[in-house]
Scaffold this active site. Structure first.
Site, PDB file in Angstrom:
ATOM      1  CD  GLU A   1      10.739 -23.985 -40.514  1.00  0.00           C
ATOM      2  OE1 GLU A   1      11.441 -23.725 -39.534  1.00  0.00           O
ATOM      3  OE2 GLU A   1      11.114 -23.830 -41.695  1.00  0.00           O
TER       4      GLU A   1
ATOM      5  CB  CYS B   1      13.131 -23.360 -45.057  1.00  0.00           C
ATOM      6  SG  CYS B   1      12.866 -22.248 -43.694  1.00  0.00           S
TER       7      CYS B   1
ATOM      8  CG  HIS C   1      15.058 -20.694 -48.184  1.00  0.00           C
ATOM      9  ND1 HIS C   1      13.696 -20.640 -47.984  1.00  0.00           N
ATOM     10  CD2 HIS C   1      15.629 -20.376 -46.982  1.00  0.00           C
ATOM     11  CE1 HIS C   1      13.456 -20.312 -46.724  1.00  0.00           C
ATOM     12  NE2 HIS C   1      14.613 -20.140 -46.095  1.00  0.00           N
TER      13      HIS C   1
HETATM   14  N1  CAA Z   1      20.141   1.388 -45.107  1.00  0.00           N
HETATM   15  C1  CAA Z   1      20.382   0.361 -45.938  1.00  0.00           C
HETATM   16  N2  CAA Z   1      20.913  -0.843 -45.503  1.00  0.00           N
HETATM   17  C2  CAA Z   1      21.224  -0.941 -44.190  1.00  0.00           C
HETATM   18  C3  CAA Z   1      21.004   0.107 -43.275  1.00  0.00           C
HETATM   19  C4  CAA Z   1      20.421   1.323 -43.793  1.00  0.00           C
HETATM   20  N3  CAA Z   1      20.181   2.359 -42.993  1.00  0.00           N
HETATM   21  N4  CAA Z   1      21.399  -0.319 -42.056  1.00  0.00           N
HETATM   22  C5  CAA Z   1      21.855  -1.586 -42.199  1.00  0.00           C
HETATM   23  N5  CAA Z   1      21.734  -1.965 -43.487  1.00  0.00           N
HETATM   24  C6  CAA Z   1      22.107  -3.244 -44.097  1.00  0.00           C
HETATM   25  C7  CAA Z   1      23.395  -3.827 -43.550  1.00  0.00           C
HETATM   26  O1  CAA Z   1      24.530  -3.150 -44.070  1.00  0.00           O
HETATM   27  C8  CAA Z   1      23.282  -5.245 -44.028  1.00  0.00           C
HETATM   28  O2  CAA Z   1      23.545  -5.320 -45.419  1.00  0.00           O
HETATM   29  P1  CAA Z   1      24.960  -5.857 -45.979  1.00  0.00           P
HETATM   30  O3  CAA Z   1      24.964  -7.339 -45.688  1.00  0.00           O
HETATM   31  O4  CAA Z   1      24.959  -5.545 -47.419  1.00  0.00           O
HETATM   32  O5  CAA Z   1      26.021  -5.135 -45.207  1.00  0.00           O
HETATM   33  C9  CAA Z   1      21.772  -5.532 -43.895  1.00  0.00           C
HETATM   34  O6  CAA Z   1      21.144  -4.257 -43.755  1.00  0.00           O
HETATM   35  C10 CAA Z   1      21.434  -6.401 -42.691  1.00  0.00           C
HETATM   36  O7  CAA Z   1      21.950  -5.774 -41.557  1.00  0.00           O
HETATM   37  P2  CAA Z   1      22.541  -6.590 -40.329  1.00  0.00           P
HETATM   38  O8  CAA Z   1      23.566  -7.556 -40.797  1.00  0.00           O
HETATM   39  O9  CAA Z   1      22.913  -5.610 -39.264  1.00  0.00           O
HETATM   40  O10 CAA Z   1      21.267  -7.434 -39.920  1.00  0.00           O
HETATM   41  P3  CAA Z   1      20.681  -7.835 -38.502  1.00  0.00           P
HETATM   42  O11 CAA Z   1      21.732  -7.941 -37.453  1.00  0.00           O
HETATM   43  O12 CAA Z   1      19.537  -6.955 -38.236  1.00  0.00           O
HETATM   44  O13 CAA Z   1      20.181  -9.328 -38.780  1.00  0.00           O
HETATM   45  C11 CAA Z   1      19.360 -11.267 -39.790  1.00  0.00           C
HETATM   46  C12 CAA Z   1      19.771  -9.809 -40.018  1.00  0.00           C
HETATM   47  C13 CAA Z   1      20.551 -12.056 -39.285  1.00  0.00           C
HETATM   48  C14 CAA Z   1      18.916 -11.830 -41.115  1.00  0.00           C
HETATM   49  C15 CAA Z   1      18.220 -11.323 -38.762  1.00  0.00           C
HETATM   50  O14 CAA Z   1      17.111 -10.642 -39.280  1.00  0.00           O
HETATM   51  C16 CAA Z   1      17.793 -12.744 -38.422  1.00  0.00           C
HETATM   52  O15 CAA Z   1      18.314 -13.352 -37.505  1.00  0.00           O
HETATM   53  N6  CAA Z   1      16.782 -13.310 -39.178  1.00  0.00           N
HETATM   54  C17 CAA Z   1      16.293 -14.665 -38.975  1.00  0.00           C
HETATM   55  C18 CAA Z   1      17.272 -15.726 -39.443  1.00  0.00           C
HETATM   56  C19 CAA Z   1      17.409 -15.793 -40.943  1.00  0.00           C
HETATM   57  O16 CAA Z   1      16.536 -15.446 -41.696  1.00  0.00           O
HETATM   58  N7  CAA Z   1      18.556 -16.305 -41.399  1.00  0.00           N
HETATM   59  C20 CAA Z   1      18.796 -16.504 -42.803  1.00  0.00           C
HETATM   60  C21 CAA Z   1      19.517 -17.794 -43.073  1.00  0.00           C
HETATM   61  S1  CAA Z   1      18.670 -19.168 -42.298  1.00  0.00           S
HETATM   62  C22 CAA Z   1      17.413 -19.564 -43.362  1.00  0.00           C
HETATM   63  O17 CAA Z   1      17.378 -19.127 -44.480  1.00  0.00           O
HETATM   64  C23 CAA Z   1      16.300 -20.441 -42.867  1.00  0.00           C
HETATM   65  C24 CAA Z   1      15.123 -19.610 -42.562  1.00  0.00           C
HETATM   66  O18 CAA Z   1      14.247 -19.440 -43.380  1.00  0.00           O
HETATM   67  C25 CAA Z   1      15.052 -18.978 -41.247  1.00  0.00           C
END
Ligand code: CAA
Length: 444
Positions: free
Chosen positions: A85, A123, A255
Site C-alpha cells: 500500500e 495490509c 496482523h
Molecule cells: N502505561 C501503560 N499503558 C498505558 C499508559 C501508561 N502510562 N497510558 C495509556 N496506556 C494504554 C491505554 O490504557 C491503552 O491500553 P488498553 O487498551 O489496555 O486500555 C493503550 O495504552 C493505548 O492507549 P490509547 O487507546 O489512548 O491509544 P491512542 O489514542 O494513543 O491510539 C491507536 C492508539 C488508535 C492505535 C493509534 O496509535 C492509531 O491511530 N494508530 C494507527 C491505526 C492503527 O494501527 N489501527 C489498528 C487497526 S487498523 C489496522 O490494523 C491496519 C493497519 O495496519 C493500520
C-alpha cells in the site's frame, strides 16, 4: 489424484538499518509517557527507511535474501506477486522495478518469463497475493515469490505516529513446502469502511484510530467464523466434546499494526470460539454477560461496550494462559520494528520461526486484516522440513541497526533526499528523473 501440499517453503525479512526508539527523546517530544508506548501500544523501536529506500528496494532486498538462502534460480520463478500500500507509481507495477533491480544481480532478461502484479488491499494485500499464488500452483508446478513490502507513515505528532515502521517479507511459495503447508480453506469478510485510507497524492494515511480498532476486531471475528464454518464443512478439524477449533491450533498469528492489537484480536477470536463452552460460562461468572446490542441507544455505544468486554476477558486467567501459549511470541520482532503493514502477519510467522517455536505436525491459524476493510483467516500445518531450515538470525540482527535521533527521523519523515547511511551492498533508489521514472541500482 490427490493434490500435493502447497505453501510457504522459506521466508526472508528485510528491514531498514535505521530505527528510532519510542522511549526517550521521541516520547518526551510528544508528551507521552514511555510506558504507554512500550506496554500500552507494545512498540519499543520503529524501523525508519533511509532516503535511498522505498517499498521497491525493500521488496528487492527481501527477494534477493530469499533467493540466496534457498538457492532459487531466476528462470524457475513463475510469479512475483507483491502486496503493498506504499506504491511507488500509480500505473507501473512495483514488481517491474523490482525485477529491474534483481536483474542487476542475476543478469539482464533473467526474469523475463516471470509475471508480476501489485496487489493493493491495505495490509491484507500480501495474503491475497499468497492465496493467488497457491491457486496458480494448484494448476502448474513452479515457484512463486510473494512479498509484502511497505512503509507505514502517519502525520508527525498524530496518535498513529508511534505505530509507524517499514520492512518487507518475501515468501517462497511452492508445492511440497518445507515450512508451512497451507490448508485449502480461507474464511473471508469485506465491508466498505472509512477506518484508514490514503487518498491519491498523500504521503501519510488518514486514520480514525478507535474506529480502525473496532473494524479490525469485528472483521477478524467474522472471517474466523467463516473459516470455522468452511473448515467444518470440509472436515478439516475433528473436535471432541467440549473442544473448540482454536484448541487444535498451536499458535494464532494476527496482523500486527502494533503488538497490543494482536491481544485485542486474540481476545475477540477466543471469545467467539469459546462461546457456549463450559469455560465461557466460567468467564461469564467472572466478568458478567456479554453486552447485547438491543440494550444500547446506538451502534457506537454498543461497539464501545463490546470492546470493553473483550478487554475484561483479556484479563482473565484463562485468556492470559492461552494468549501466552499461542499468541504472545508472534509479536517479538514487531515490538522492535513497528507496523510494516502487509508484511506484519508474516513477520509474526518469522518471530515464531526465529524463536524456534514452529513444531512439525502442529497446525497454526493466521488472521490477516486490511483496512477499508477486509479480513481473511486461514490455517497451515508446520512441515518436518522446518527443522532443516536455518534461521535468519533476525532477532540478533535487530541489535546491529543504527539508532537515529529525533531531528534525523523527522527530516526523513518529511522527505529529505539525503541518506543517513551511504548505501552499501544493497539496492538503492538513485534518483527520480523529470518524468517521474525512478532509477535504481545495486551499490556494491
Ligand atoms: N502505561 C501503560 N499503558 C498505558 C499508559 C501508561 N502510562 N497510558 C495509556 N496506556 C494504554 C491505554 O490504557 C491503552 O491500553 P488498553 O487498551 O489496555 O486500555 C493503550 O495504552 C493505548 O492507549 P490509547 O487507546 O489512548 O491509544 P491512542 O489514542 O494513543 O491510539 C491507536 C492508539 C488508535 C492505535 C493509534 O496509535 C492509531 O491511530 N494508530 C494507527 C491505526 C492503527 O494501527 N489501527 C489498528 C487497526 S487498523 C489496522 O490494523 C491496519 C493497519 O495496519 C493500520
Amino acid at each position: 489424484m490427490t493434490q500435493p501440499p502447497i505453501g510457504i517453503d522459506d521466508i526472508h525479512v528485510h528491514l531498514p538499518d535505521l530505527f528510532i526508539s519510542t522511549t526517550g527523546e521521541f516520547a518526551r517530544s510528544r508528551g507521552v509517557v514511555p510506558a504507554k508506548l512500550t506496554r500500552g501500544i507494545g512498540i519499543e523501536r520503529m524501523a525508519v527507511p533511509d532516503a535511498h529506500e522505498d517499498a521497491a528496494t525493500l521488496a528487492a532486498m527481501a527477494i534477493l535474501g530469499l533467493m540466496k538462502r534457498s538457492r532459487v534460480h531466476p528462470e524457475d520463478v513463475g510469479k512475483i506477486y507483491i502486496g503493498t500500500e506504499s506504491a511507488v507509481d500509480e500505473a507501473k507495477a512495483i514488481g517491474t522495478y523490482v525485477i529491474g533491480m534483481l536483474e542487476k544481480a542475476y543478469g539482464e532478461g533473467s526474469f523475463q518469463e516471470c509475471s508480476t502484479v501489485e496487489l493493493k488491499s491495505a495490509c491484507i494485500g500480501a495474503t491475497i497475493a499468497l492465496e493467488n499464488a497457491i491457486h496458480w500452483l494448484s494448476c502448474e508446478d513452479g515457484l512463486a515469490l510473494v512479498v509484502g513490502s511497505d512503509i507505514a507513515r502517519y502525520k508527525l505528532r498524530s496518535p498513529g505516529e508511534y505505530t509507524q515502521g517499514a520492512g518487507a517479507v518475501a515468501l517462497l511459495v511452492k508445492r511440497e513446502p518445507r515450512l508451512l503447508a497451507i490448508d485449502p480453506v480461507f474464511g473471508g469478510f469485506t465491508r466498505d469502511e472509512d477506518d484508514f485510507y490514503r487518498p491519491i497524492g498523500m504521503h501519510t494515511a488518514v486514520v480514525n484510530g478507535r474506529h480502525s480498532n473496532f473494524c479490525y476486531v469485528s472483521a477478524m471475528v467474522e472471517a474466523f467464523a467463516a473459516f470455522r464454518r468452511r473448515a467444518k464443512d470440509r472436515g478439516l478439524f475433528e473436535l471432541a466434546n467440549g473442544e473448540c477449533l482454536t484448541d487444535q491450533l498451536s499458535h494464532l498469528i494476527f496482523h500486527i499494526p502494533y503488538p497490543r492489537m494482536a491481544e485485542y484480536a486474540a481476545s475477540a477470536v477466543f471469545r467467539e470460539d469459546w462461546r457456549g463452552l463450559d469455560r465461557f460460562s466460567n468467564i461469564q461468572n467472572e466478568i458478567g454477560d456479554e453486552p447485547r446490542e438491543a440494550d444500547y441507544p446506538d451502534k457506537d455505544s454498543f461497539l464501545q461496550a463490546n470492546w470493553e468486554y473483550s478487554k475484561r476477558l483479556a484479563k482473565t486467567a484463562l485468556f492470559r494462559k492461552s494468549f501466552e501459549e499461542k499468541v504472545a511470541e508472534t509479536t517479538l520482532i514487531s515490538r522492535q520494528t513497528g507496523n510494516i503493514y502487509t508484511g506484519s502477519l508474516y513477520l509474526g510467522l518469522s518471530s515464531l520461526r526465529e524463536a524456534g517455536r514452529l513444531a512439525p505436525g502442529r497446525r497454526i491459524g493466521m488472521g490477516s486484516y486490511g483496512s477499508g476493510c477486509s479480513a481473511l483467516f486461514f490455517s497451515g500445518t508446520v512441515q518436518p522440513g522446518v527443522l532443516d531450515l536455518p534461521i535468519q538470525g533476525l532477532i540478533e540482527g535487530l541489535e546491529n541497526r543504527r539508532e537515529i535521533d529525533l531531528l534525523e527521523y523527522e527530516a526523513l519523515h518529511e522527505g529529505s533526499r539525503t541518506s543517513l547511511n551511504t548505501p552499501k551492498g544493497e539496492f538503492a533508489l538513485l534518483g527520480i528523473d523529470e518524468t517521474g521514472y525512478r532509477r535504481y541500482g545495486y551499490v556494491p
